[in-house]
Design a protein around this motif. Structure first.
Motif, short mmCIF file in Angstrom:
data_model
loop_
_atom_site.label_atom_id
_atom_site.label_comp_id
_atom_site.label_asym_id
_atom_site.label_seq_id
_atom_site.Cartn_x
_atom_site.Cartn_y
_atom_site.Cartn_z
N VAL A 110 12.45 -52.23 38.45
CA VAL A 110 11.63 -53.14 37.82
C VAL A 110 12.30 -54.30 37.36
O VAL A 110 13.38 -54.37 36.65
CB VAL A 110 10.85 -52.47 36.54
CG1 VAL A 110 10.36 -53.62 35.80
CG2 VAL A 110 10.39 -51.12 36.97
N ASN A 111 11.76 -55.67 37.84
CA ASN A 111 12.23 -56.89 37.15
C ASN A 111 12.04 -57.01 35.81
O ASN A 111 11.08 -57.13 35.34
CB ASN A 111 11.51 -57.95 37.98
CG ASN A 111 11.89 -59.29 37.60
OD1 ASN A 111 11.48 -60.00 36.88
ND2 ASN A 111 12.69 -60.02 38.47
N LEU A 162 4.04 -52.37 39.60
CA LEU A 162 4.97 -53.34 38.98
C LEU A 162 6.25 -53.32 39.54
O LEU A 162 6.98 -54.35 39.78
CB LEU A 162 4.98 -53.16 37.40
CG LEU A 162 5.81 -54.19 36.67
CD1 LEU A 162 5.24 -55.79 36.65
CD2 LEU A 162 5.84 -53.58 35.05
N ALA A 163 6.75 -52.26 39.81
CA ALA A 163 8.36 -52.04 40.44
C ALA A 163 8.15 -52.65 41.70
O ALA A 163 9.22 -53.26 42.25
CB ALA A 163 8.33 -50.67 40.33
N ASN A 213 8.91 -46.23 32.16
CA ASN A 213 8.74 -46.63 30.68
C ASN A 213 8.36 -48.46 30.78
O ASN A 213 8.44 -48.90 29.80
CB ASN A 213 9.93 -46.50 29.89
CG ASN A 213 10.16 -44.79 29.57
OD1 ASN A 213 9.21 -44.29 28.78
ND2 ASN A 213 11.01 -44.33 30.27
N SER A 214 8.16 -48.78 31.95
CA SER A 214 7.98 -50.23 32.10
C SER A 214 6.61 -50.56 31.41
O SER A 214 6.35 -51.88 31.13
CB SER A 214 7.92 -50.71 33.44
OG SER A 214 7.00 -50.09 34.30
N VAL A 215 5.55 -49.95 31.54
CA VAL A 215 4.12 -50.07 30.84
C VAL A 215 3.78 -48.95 29.75
O VAL A 215 3.62 -49.67 28.73
CB VAL A 215 3.28 -49.99 31.87
CG1 VAL A 215 1.76 -50.44 31.51
CG2 VAL A 215 3.27 -51.05 33.07
N ILE A 216 3.85 -47.79 30.13
CA ILE A 216 3.61 -46.76 29.07
C ILE A 216 4.71 -46.01 29.17
O ILE A 216 5.15 -45.44 30.02
CB ILE A 216 2.38 -45.83 29.42
CG1 ILE A 216 1.17 -47.01 29.66
CG2 ILE A 216 2.05 -44.79 28.56
CD1 ILE A 216 0.00 -46.38 30.23
N LYS A 217 5.32 -45.84 27.71
CA LYS A 217 6.51 -45.03 27.53
C LYS A 217 6.29 -43.29 27.31
O LYS A 217 6.02 -42.81 26.21
CB LYS A 217 7.36 -45.46 26.19
CG LYS A 217 7.65 -46.81 26.44
CD LYS A 217 8.66 -47.03 25.10
CE LYS A 217 9.16 -48.70 25.31
NZ LYS A 217 9.88 -49.07 24.03
N ASP A 218 5.85 -42.97 28.66
CA ASP A 218 5.53 -41.35 28.56
C ASP A 218 6.38 -40.32 29.50
O ASP A 218 6.23 -39.41 29.61
CB ASP A 218 3.91 -41.35 29.07
CG ASP A 218 3.60 -41.91 30.23
OD1 ASP A 218 4.67 -42.44 30.88
OD2 ASP A 218 2.52 -41.63 30.73
#
Length: 217
Positions: free
Chosen positions: A204-205, A59-60, A44-49
């Motif tokens: 994820v930071n 990103l992670a 859920n860090s970019v797209i909450k799917d």
């Protein structure tokens, strides 16, 4: 200024419930639950799917979604077992289990072979070996001349391609790894031995997560 993490819980199919995943892997149910929390944060860090996209994995791992990596591309492809361009929770846990210290070496050996088999032909060809060597050197910030890289690839391929047919099959790979066990060092993540105490380092930071959300807003 903070950034609220209002993640939505992933709804799991019956085949991916905690007890089933614990039975299919080396993880306990408690550890699967911890991995579920990690999965929710990454997915859920970019797209909450409820799925991990390649950008979210970048990103992670790298704290940004800009860095390109052949190694990451291969890891994503292998985690994405059903080839739909997304990593589901069951795929995440089962694939991560390969890197557990208690996972048999034969499983790690096969997974490493698939990592190098970029074209999915069932063989490792010289060009594939070179691509992965270059990628791994880049990941380690090691910069060698093309001549030195070619020498490494030539030596490795000559020692591994025992049949001399210009490709490395699984049998040859097994023999080579038996003589060079350090090749599987990266196939084991020691902290997975007790993720209750050492939560995975690629969570994820929070600050990077906030920045990424602002970019996509």
């Amino acid at each position: 200024m903070g950034c609220e993490n209002s993640k939505d819980a992933v709804k799991l199919p019956a085949s991916d419930n905690f007890s089933r995943l614990a039975a299919d892997t080396v993880f306990t149910e408690d550890e699967v639950e911890i991995l579920f929390d990690l999965f929710n944060r990454v997915s859920n860090s970019v797209i909450k799917d409820g799925f991990i996209q390649k950008e979210e994995l970048q990103l992670a791992l790298f704290k940004n979604s800009k860095k390109k990596s052949l190694f990451l591309d291969r890891m994503f492809d292998l985690f994405d077992v059903n080839n739909n361009g997304l990593i589901e929770f069951g795929e995440f846990v089962r694939s991560l289990s390969v890197f557990h210290p208690r996972t048999p070496e034969t499983d790690k050996l096969e997974y490493a072979f698939r990592l190098y088999d970029l074209r999915g032909t069932g063989y490792i060809e010289r060009e594939e070996l070179k691509e992965m060597v270059v990628a791994l050197l880049n990941e380690s910030d090691l910069h060698l001349s093309n001549d030195n890289i070619e020498a490494i690839v030539d030596k490795t391929f000559t020692e591994t391609d025992l049949k001399g047919d210009g490709k490395i099959d699984m049998e040859e790979w097994e023999e080579y790894v038996a003589k060079n066990p350090k090749l599987l060092t990266n196939m084991t993540l020691p902290y997975l031995m007790d993720i209750n105490l050492a939560f995975p380092s690629f969570v994820v930071n929070k600050e990077a997560e906030c920045l990424q959300r602002q970019e996509t807003a």
